[in-house]
Every structure is written in C-alpha cells, then in structure tokens.
Design an enzyme around this catalytic site. Sequence first.
Site, PDB file in Angstrom:
ATOM      1  N   HIS A  51     -36.472  21.465  14.104  1.00 38.84           N
ATOM      2  CA  HIS A  51     -35.737  22.444  14.901  1.00 38.84           C
ATOM      3  C   HIS A  51     -34.636  23.017  14.024  1.00 38.84           C
ATOM      4  O   HIS A  51     -34.140  22.362  13.097  1.00 38.84           O
ATOM      5  CB  HIS A  51     -35.114  21.769  16.120  1.00 38.84           C
ATOM      6  CG  HIS A  51     -36.095  21.354  17.157  1.00 38.84           C
ATOM      7  ND1 HIS A  51     -35.728  21.106  18.450  1.00 38.84           N
ATOM      8  CD2 HIS A  51     -37.438  21.138  17.105  1.00 38.84           C
ATOM      9  CE1 HIS A  51     -36.784  20.759  19.162  1.00 38.84           C
ATOM     10  NE2 HIS A  51     -37.829  20.763  18.359  1.00 38.84           N
ATOM     11  N   GLU A  53     -31.517  23.383  14.484  1.00 39.49           N
ATOM     12  CA  GLU A  53     -30.300  22.569  14.441  1.00 39.49           C
ATOM     13  C   GLU A  53     -30.424  21.413  13.458  1.00 39.49           C
ATOM     14  O   GLU A  53     -29.496  21.142  12.695  1.00 39.49           O
ATOM     15  CB  GLU A  53     -29.974  21.995  15.833  1.00 39.49           C
ATOM     16  CG  GLU A  53     -29.716  23.030  16.888  1.00 39.49           C
ATOM     17  CD  GLU A  53     -30.932  23.385  17.726  1.00 39.49           C
ATOM     18  OE1 GLU A  53     -30.743  23.660  18.917  1.00 39.49           O
ATOM     19  OE2 GLU A  53     -32.067  23.394  17.190  1.00 39.49           O
ATOM     20  N   CYS A  81     -31.941  20.926  22.696  1.00 31.62           N
ATOM     21  CA  CYS A  81     -32.731  19.890  23.354  1.00 31.62           C
ATOM     22  C   CYS A  81     -32.032  18.543  23.144  1.00 31.62           C
ATOM     23  O   CYS A  81     -31.025  18.450  22.429  1.00 31.62           O
ATOM     24  CB  CYS A  81     -34.135  19.858  22.762  1.00 31.62           C
ATOM     25  SG  CYS A  81     -34.200  19.251  21.051  1.00 31.62           S
ATOM     26  N   CYS A  84     -31.722  17.415  19.384  1.00 35.50           N
ATOM     27  CA  CYS A  84     -30.701  18.149  18.643  1.00 35.50           C
ATOM     28  C   CYS A  84     -29.302  17.814  19.143  1.00 35.50           C
ATOM     29  O   CYS A  84     -28.361  17.718  18.349  1.00 35.50           O
ATOM     30  CB  CYS A  84     -30.979  19.639  18.720  1.00 35.50           C
ATOM     31  SG  CYS A  84     -32.518  20.091  17.863  1.00 35.50           S
TER      32      CYS A  84
END
Length: 155
Positions: A51, A53, A81, A84
């Site tokens: 992801h 992040e 999410c 993260c």
Amino acid sequence: MNVKFMNRAIELAKESASHDEVPVGVVIVKDDKIIAESGNRKERDNCAVCHAEIVAIKKATEALGNWWLEDCDLYVTLEPCAMCAMAMIHSRIRHLYFGAYDEKTGAAGSKVNLFEKGLFNHDVEVDGGILKEECGALLTEFFRKKRFENKANKK
C-alpha cells in the site's frame, strides 16, 4: 495542515492509476519538507502489503535512518486500512491527514477506529476529509472505468 502536501498526494494517486493501481497517494513530511512519497504498488510489485502508506513509511525510515517517525506527518488521499493504521502507530507518525473516507475498510473511524486515544502506546492525531471530493472522485472514476472494462471484456 498544508494543502500543498495533499495536492502532491493527489498527483501521486493519479500516477498510480496510470499504472492500473488503485489511486492512493501518500507524502510524509518533516519540518515542512517532503521526506518520502509513494503511490500504491500492489499490482506492480505483486505484493498485498505494498500500500502507498507502507511504501512511503519504509522510504521515510530509510531517509531518516530511523524507524521512529515521531516528528513526521503523513498525508494520504484515502482513509488508511487497519494494516496501514498500525504501521503509522508503530512508526510513531505524529499526525495523519487523509482525504476520502473509506466506509468498507477505513481504520480511522469509518469502519473501525484504531486511532482512538489511549488504545495503543502511541497516539496519532487525525484529521480526515481533506480535499475529500477530489480524492473521492479519483477512486470513483478508477472503479467506474474498471467496471466498464470488465463488462466489455465479458462480451
């Protein structure tokens, strides 16, 4: 909060979409300077944990030579999410600014709130809804296009 950093995150999200990635962009800021940035890389790296992040946090720790990011702020186009969110908590991000809310998997209050004060050993300050219309429109358009392509491929 500085809108120019969210605008840069939006640019990174658009770039991700051009690589057929879900359009999420992140910048990490220290002392009013971007020290790390990324877009989603799950498809390009064939890795579920890539992801935006996570990739940006890794780059920030490399830039600083330290996994403690306690004087850093993170700007992201979509509510994080759970994975993260916990990465931000563990790396001690000071402040999270996010754009669009994520009713399905958002961990900053939409689905769950992992940033609740006192829940863990570090509290991250959170502000959501920064340029949420623009951030949300990127996601809406991306998934509209995906549905159209999927429908066309079934014919």
